[in-house]
Design a protein around this motif. Structure first.
Motif, PDB file in Angstrom:
ATOM      1  N   PRO A   8     -20.246  -0.678 -13.657  1.00 35.18           N
ATOM      2  CA  PRO A   8     -20.422  -1.648 -12.565  1.00 35.18           C
ATOM      3  C   PRO A   8     -19.767  -2.989 -12.915  1.00 35.18           C
ATOM      4  CG  PRO A   8     -22.518  -0.603 -13.145  1.00 35.18           C
ATOM      5  CD  PRO A   8     -21.538  -0.231 -14.211  1.00 35.18           C
ATOM      6  N   LEU A   9     -19.294  -3.665 -11.888  1.00 34.81           N
ATOM      7  CA  LEU A   9     -18.681  -4.982 -12.091  1.00 34.81           C
ATOM      8  C   LEU A   9     -19.643  -5.924 -12.796  1.00 34.81           C
ATOM      9  CD1 LEU A   9     -16.492  -7.138 -11.648  1.00 34.81           C
ATOM     10  CD2 LEU A   9     -17.467  -7.524  -9.365  1.00 34.81           C
ATOM     11  N   ALA A  10     -20.920  -5.906 -12.420  1.00 37.46           N
ATOM     12  CA  ALA A  10     -21.892  -6.831 -13.016  1.00 37.46           C
ATOM     13  C   ALA A  10     -21.985  -6.636 -14.523  1.00 37.46           C
ATOM     14  CB  ALA A  10     -23.260  -6.636 -12.373  1.00 37.46           C
ATOM     15  N   ASP A  11     -21.878  -5.395 -14.985  1.00 38.96           N
ATOM     16  CA  ASP A  11     -21.942  -5.135 -16.425  1.00 38.96           C
ATOM     17  C   ASP A  11     -20.711  -5.701 -17.135  1.00 38.96           C
ATOM     18  OD1 ASP A  11     -24.267  -3.840 -15.867  1.00 38.96           O
ATOM     19  OD2 ASP A  11     -23.555  -1.826 -16.379  1.00 38.96           O
ATOM     20  N   THR A 290     -13.041   1.111 -17.076  1.00 35.65           N
ATOM     21  CA  THR A 290     -12.634   1.132 -15.677  1.00 35.65           C
ATOM     22  C   THR A 290     -13.819   0.625 -14.867  1.00 35.65           C
ATOM     23  OG1 THR A 290     -11.147   2.999 -16.009  1.00 35.65           O
ATOM     24  CG2 THR A 290     -11.858   2.546 -13.749  1.00 35.65           C
ATOM     25  N   VAL A 291     -13.611  -0.506 -14.211  1.00 31.83           N
ATOM     26  CA  VAL A 291     -14.675  -1.125 -13.429  1.00 31.83           C
ATOM     27  C   VAL A 291     -14.698  -0.488 -12.042  1.00 31.83           C
ATOM     28  CG1 VAL A 291     -15.527  -3.300 -12.468  1.00 31.83           C
ATOM     29  CG2 VAL A 291     -14.487  -3.255 -14.739  1.00 31.83           C
ATOM     30  N   ALA A 292     -15.877  -0.249 -11.531  1.00 28.09           N
ATOM     31  CA  ALA A 292     -16.028   0.459 -10.253  1.00 28.09           C
ATOM     32  C   ALA A 292     -15.750  -0.473  -9.081  1.00 28.09           C
ATOM     33  CB  ALA A 292     -17.429   1.050 -10.148  1.00 28.09           C
ATOM     34  N   MET A 293     -14.506  -0.980  -9.036  1.00 24.87           N
ATOM     35  CA  MET A 293     -14.108  -1.827  -7.920  1.00 24.87           C
ATOM     36  C   MET A 293     -12.646  -1.566  -7.592  1.00 24.87           C
ATOM     37  SD  MET A 293     -13.665  -5.681  -9.451  1.00 24.87           S
ATOM     38  CE  MET A 293     -12.205  -6.174 -10.377  1.00 24.87           C
ATOM     39  N   GLN A 294     -12.272  -1.922  -6.360  1.00 20.91           N
ATOM     40  CA  GLN A 294     -10.890  -1.783  -5.914  1.00 20.91           C
ATOM     41  C   GLN A 294     -10.514  -3.002  -5.080  1.00 20.91           C
ATOM     42  OE1 GLN A 294      -9.592   0.693  -2.504  1.00 20.91           O
ATOM     43  NE2 GLN A 294      -8.670   2.019  -4.057  1.00 20.91           N
ATOM     44  N   PRO A 295      -9.373  -3.641  -5.380  1.00 20.05           N
ATOM     45  CA  PRO A 295      -8.480  -3.391  -6.518  1.00 20.05           C
ATOM     46  C   PRO A 295      -9.057  -3.979  -7.806  1.00 20.05           C
ATOM     47  CG  PRO A 295      -7.649  -5.207  -5.194  1.00 20.05           C
ATOM     48  CD  PRO A 295      -8.871  -4.691  -4.483  1.00 20.05           C
ATOM     49  N   GLY A 296      -8.373  -3.724  -8.917  1.00 17.09           N
ATOM     50  CA  GLY A 296      -8.757  -4.337 -10.185  1.00 17.09           C
ATOM     51  C   GLY A 296      -9.578  -3.459 -11.094  1.00 17.09           C
ATOM     52  N   GLY A 297      -9.589  -2.153 -10.880  1.00  9.69           N
ATOM     53  CA  GLY A 297     -10.427  -1.284 -11.691  1.00  9.69           C
ATOM     54  C   GLY A 297     -10.100  -1.267 -13.179  1.00  9.69           C
ATOM     55  N   LEU A 314      -9.087 -11.426 -22.438  1.00 11.17           N
ATOM     56  CA  LEU A 314      -9.326 -10.727 -21.177  1.00 11.17           C
ATOM     57  C   LEU A 314      -8.005 -10.201 -20.681  1.00 11.17           C
ATOM     58  CD1 LEU A 314     -11.771 -13.196 -19.326  1.00 11.17           C
ATOM     59  CD2 LEU A 314     -12.356 -11.103 -20.567  1.00 11.17           C
ATOM     60  N   ALA A 315      -7.925  -8.890 -20.454  1.00  9.93           N
ATOM     61  CA  ALA A 315      -6.684  -8.244 -20.016  1.00  9.93           C
ATOM     62  C   ALA A 315      -6.893  -7.695 -18.610  1.00  9.93           C
ATOM     63  CB  ALA A 315      -6.307  -7.137 -20.992  1.00  9.93           C
ATOM     64  N   PHE A 316      -6.122  -8.233 -17.665  1.00  8.75           N
ATOM     65  CA  PHE A 316      -6.257  -7.849 -16.263  1.00  8.75           C
ATOM     66  C   PHE A 316      -5.133  -6.902 -15.852  1.00  8.75           C
ATOM     67  CE2 PHE A 316      -8.201 -12.322 -15.604  1.00  8.75           C
ATOM     68  CZ  PHE A 316      -9.450 -11.851 -15.989  1.00  8.75           C
ATOM     69  N   PRO A 317      -5.303  -6.187 -14.743  1.00  9.32           N
ATOM     70  CA  PRO A 317      -4.219  -5.340 -14.235  1.00  9.32           C
ATOM     71  C   PRO A 317      -3.013  -6.166 -13.819  1.00  9.32           C
ATOM     72  CG  PRO A 317      -6.324  -4.818 -13.179  1.00  9.32           C
ATOM     73  CD  PRO A 317      -6.515  -6.104 -13.927  1.00  9.32           C
ATOM     74  N   GLY A 318      -1.883  -5.476 -13.610  1.00  8.62           N
ATOM     75  CA  GLY A 318      -0.631  -6.176 -13.362  1.00  8.62           C
ATOM     76  C   GLY A 318      -0.307  -6.469 -11.918  1.00  8.62           C
ATOM     77  N   ASN A 319      -0.835  -5.699 -10.972  1.00  8.37           N
ATOM     78  CA  ASN A 319      -0.547  -6.015  -9.574  1.00  8.37           C
ATOM     79  C   ASN A 319      -1.170  -7.366  -9.233  1.00  8.37           C
ATOM     80  OD1 ASN A 319       1.049  -3.933  -8.324  1.00  8.37           O
ATOM     81  ND2 ASN A 319      -0.670  -2.549  -8.667  1.00  8.37           N
ATOM     82  N   PRO A 320      -0.458  -8.197  -8.474  1.00  5.17           N
ATOM     83  CA  PRO A 320      -0.905  -9.596  -8.329  1.00  5.17           C
ATOM     84  C   PRO A 320      -2.267  -9.766  -7.666  1.00  5.17           C
ATOM     85  CG  PRO A 320       0.973  -9.116  -6.900  1.00  5.17           C
ATOM     86  CD  PRO A 320       0.846  -7.970  -7.826  1.00  5.17           C
ATOM     87  N   VAL A 321      -2.600  -8.935  -6.681  1.00  3.73           N
ATOM     88  CA  VAL A 321      -3.922  -9.047  -6.069  1.00  3.73           C
ATOM     89  C   VAL A 321      -4.996  -8.644  -7.077  1.00  3.73           C
ATOM     90  CG1 VAL A 321      -5.446  -8.199  -4.246  1.00  3.73           C
ATOM     91  CG2 VAL A 321      -3.060  -8.728  -3.729  1.00  3.73           C
ATOM     92  N   SER A 322      -4.738  -7.584  -7.832  1.00  7.77           N
ATOM     93  CA  SER A 322      -5.698  -7.147  -8.853  1.00  7.77           C
ATOM     94  C   SER A 322      -5.917  -8.232  -9.898  1.00  7.77           C
ATOM     95  CB  SER A 322      -5.195  -5.875  -9.534  1.00  7.77           C
ATOM     96  OG  SER A 322      -5.058  -4.821  -8.616  1.00  7.77           O
ATOM     97  N   ALA A 323      -4.834  -8.881 -10.324  1.00  7.17           N
ATOM     98  CA  ALA A 323      -4.942  -9.918 -11.352  1.00  7.17           C
ATOM     99  C   ALA A 323      -5.749 -11.108 -10.838  1.00  7.17           C
ATOM    100  CB  ALA A 323      -3.549 -10.361 -11.789  1.00  7.17           C
ATOM    101  N   CYS A 327      -9.535 -12.409 -11.964  1.00  5.26           N
ATOM    102  CA  CYS A 327      -9.801 -13.779 -12.408  1.00  5.26           C
ATOM    103  C   CYS A 327     -10.951 -14.378 -11.605  1.00  5.26           C
ATOM    104  CB  CYS A 327      -8.539 -14.620 -12.254  1.00  5.26           C
ATOM    105  SG  CYS A 327      -8.620 -16.211 -13.095  1.00  5.26           S
ATOM    106  N   GLU A 328     -10.955 -14.136 -10.306  1.00  2.00           N
ATOM    107  CA  GLU A 328     -11.999 -14.664  -9.437  1.00  2.00           C
ATOM    108  C   GLU A 328     -13.370 -14.096  -9.796  1.00  2.00           C
ATOM    109  OE1 GLU A 328     -13.963 -16.747  -6.678  1.00  2.00           O
ATOM    110  OE2 GLU A 328     -11.787 -16.940  -6.841  1.00  2.00           O
ATOM    111  N   LEU A 329     -13.444 -12.791  -9.993  1.00  2.00           N
ATOM    112  CA  LEU A 329     -14.740 -12.127 -10.140  1.00  2.00           C
ATOM    113  C   LEU A 329     -15.221 -12.026 -11.584  1.00  2.00           C
ATOM    114  CD1 LEU A 329     -14.286  -9.204  -7.588  1.00  2.00           C
ATOM    115  CD2 LEU A 329     -15.357 -11.424  -7.210  1.00  2.00           C
ATOM    116  N   ILE A 330     -14.288 -12.137 -12.548  1.00  2.00           N
ATOM    117  CA  ILE A 330     -14.653 -11.940 -13.956  1.00  2.00           C
ATOM    118  C   ILE A 330     -14.471 -13.222 -14.769  1.00  2.00           C
ATOM    119  CG2 ILE A 330     -14.128 -10.631 -16.061  1.00  2.00           C
ATOM    120  CD1 ILE A 330     -13.119  -8.375 -14.053  1.00  2.00           C
ATOM    121  N   ALA A 331     -13.271 -13.803 -14.719  1.00  2.00           N
ATOM    122  CA  ALA A 331     -13.010 -14.982 -15.549  1.00  2.00           C
ATOM    123  C   ALA A 331     -13.794 -16.200 -15.086  1.00  2.00           C
ATOM    124  CB  ALA A 331     -11.513 -15.289 -15.565  1.00  2.00           C
TER     125      ALA A 331
END
Length: 419
Positions: A8-11, A290-297, A314-323, A327-331
């Motif tokens: 889960p994202l919260a975890d 793998t976080v249970a969210m889309q995009p950004g899993g 912190l390593a984020f995915p490469g597609n710009p919306v995912s990145a 950042c918004e939801l995790i960082a």
């Protein structure tokens, strides 16, 4: 650390908060313009009542209610000395009125203030305040009229600032009015932002080289992290070479004394996932949940050892919306940035929109004047133009097969759109 699991994202956010907790610190700074935009590190209480004394809301005349007749009837009273803002508290002689200026302390014995506009003179022209008498025709004669009571804004001991709140100009002014001269804030973390991928090149003002694309993630993540309260000390890009990536990061960390590394790309399941390959090197400790969210899993989290110092990564995915969404939801919460406002709003759709039932899906959206929310752009993680047009993120929760017109969905308000 290695391996992949859907969590889960919260975890994952909790893991990121704990990771950055190893480097977050606080500092005490002066309560001035430099405090604007900083994050409060602890609760702060008022040292005094505000206002400190009963005082006048208007320029006028302080007097006792018993010395007035009915509202609208004229009364003539002898005048005592003028009371100005900053004067020490004083007393009112019975049967008199005293000229009083806005903010001046109400004298003992006075119960209300009649504005100068309700006097025969109409205003405090030069010498008017030193007249022997005043003729008043008040429109209201109730006790307490135009009296600002002691503590009517804030009482001594009231909580003025809560931990985790953004220091806005109004909050800074409120703290100052309550006697504070400094404030404890979250120390600013220094961040290195790095885009990965041989295909990535810096924006050049024209077309990219064949097979290449311009780096959107570096500038975008730098802006998002800065808005979250971090200091971005370097933005760069490296090709798909794990050794080059680690050499670049360690050199930058030694030179810039950064507290955090944020990378984009290289964390998915392809053959050239450079961050995953870097995790096989000595001194790198990264997990790839793998976080249970889309995009950004696909995500990466861990540390990089630099001369015995374990630097959070912190390593984020490469597609710009995912990145940017990562950042918004995790960082942001990991950095201690204030939570965004969340509302439950009905969605406006012309046709139903499918959603992956196993994942929380975040769709870019605009809040309409009607109070409904409209999706903008598609669901794909490369559609940065839709994100740029959005002022909200709509959460389509796991278990939802399709979103229909009028469905009420949790909506996260973000800067953007026409703002």
């Amino acid at each position: 650390m290695s391996g992949a699991q859907r969590i889960p994202l919260a975890d994952h956010v909790a893991d990121a908060v704990a990771l950055l907790g190893t480097v977050r610190a606080t500092e005490v700074i002066a309560l001035d313009g430099r405090a604007s935009g900083r994050i409060a590190a602890r609760e702060q209480r008022a040292l005094v009542d505000v206002p400190g004394v009963d005082n006048s809301q208007m320029d006028g005349f302080a007097l006792a209610a018993a010395d007035l007749g009915a509202a609208g009837s004229e009364v003539v009273l002898p005048l005592g000395p003028v009371i100005a803002a900053g004067d020490a508290p004083s007393a009112l002689e019975p049967g008199t009125a005293r000229p009083i200026m806005t903010g001046a302390p109400i004298p003992d014995g006075a119960e209300l203030v009649i504005p100068v506009e309700e006097s025969a003179q109409g205003s405090f022209t030069p010498g008017a305040a030193s007249a022997a008498t005043v003729a008043l025709t008040p429109v209201s004669v109730g006790a307490g009229r135009f009296v600002r009571r002691r503590g009517s804004d804030t009482h001594r001991g009231d909580t003025v600032l809560r931990e985790g709140r953004l220091l806005t100009p109004a909050r800074i002014a409120h703290l100052a009015s309550c006697g504070a001269r400094d404030v404890e804030v979250e120390a600013t973390l220094r961040v290195i932002v790095l885009s990965t991928g041989t295909e990535v090149q810096a924006p050049a003002g024209g077309a990219p080289a064949p097979g290449r694309l311009f780096d959107a993630n570096g500038p975008g993540l730098a802006a998002a992290l800065t808005e979250a309260g971090a200091e971005v000390v370097n933005v760069g890009a490296v090709p798909d070479d794990a050794g080059a990536l680690l050499e670049h990061l360690r050199e930058q960390l030694r030179t810039l004394d950064a507290d955090l590394v944020v990378t984009s790309g290289g964390v998915s399941m392809g053959a050239l996932e450079v961050v995953r390959h870097a995790a096989e090197h000595e001194g790198v400790s990264l997990a790839f949940p793998t976080v249970a969210m889309q995009p950004g899993g696909p995500q990466g989290i861990g540390t990089l050892d630099v001369d015995g110092r374990r630097v959070p990564w912190l390593a984020f995915p490469g597609n710009p919306v995912s990145a940017l969404l990562s950042c918004e939801l995790i960082a942001r919460p990991a950095l201690g940035a204030p939570a965004r406002r969340r509302l439950r709003l009905p969605v406006q759709l012309e046709a139903e929109e499918p959603s992956p039932p196993a994942l929380d899906q975040y769709r870019r959206a605009r809040v309409l004047p009607s109070g409904r929310v409209r999706l903008v752009g598609g669901a794909s993680s490369h559609l940065i133009g839709g994100y740029a047009a959005a002022d909200a993120l709509v959460l389509v929760p796991a278990g939802t097969v399709a979103v229909r017109d009028g469905d009420g969905l949790e909506t996260l308000l973000i800067p953007g759109g026409d703002s």
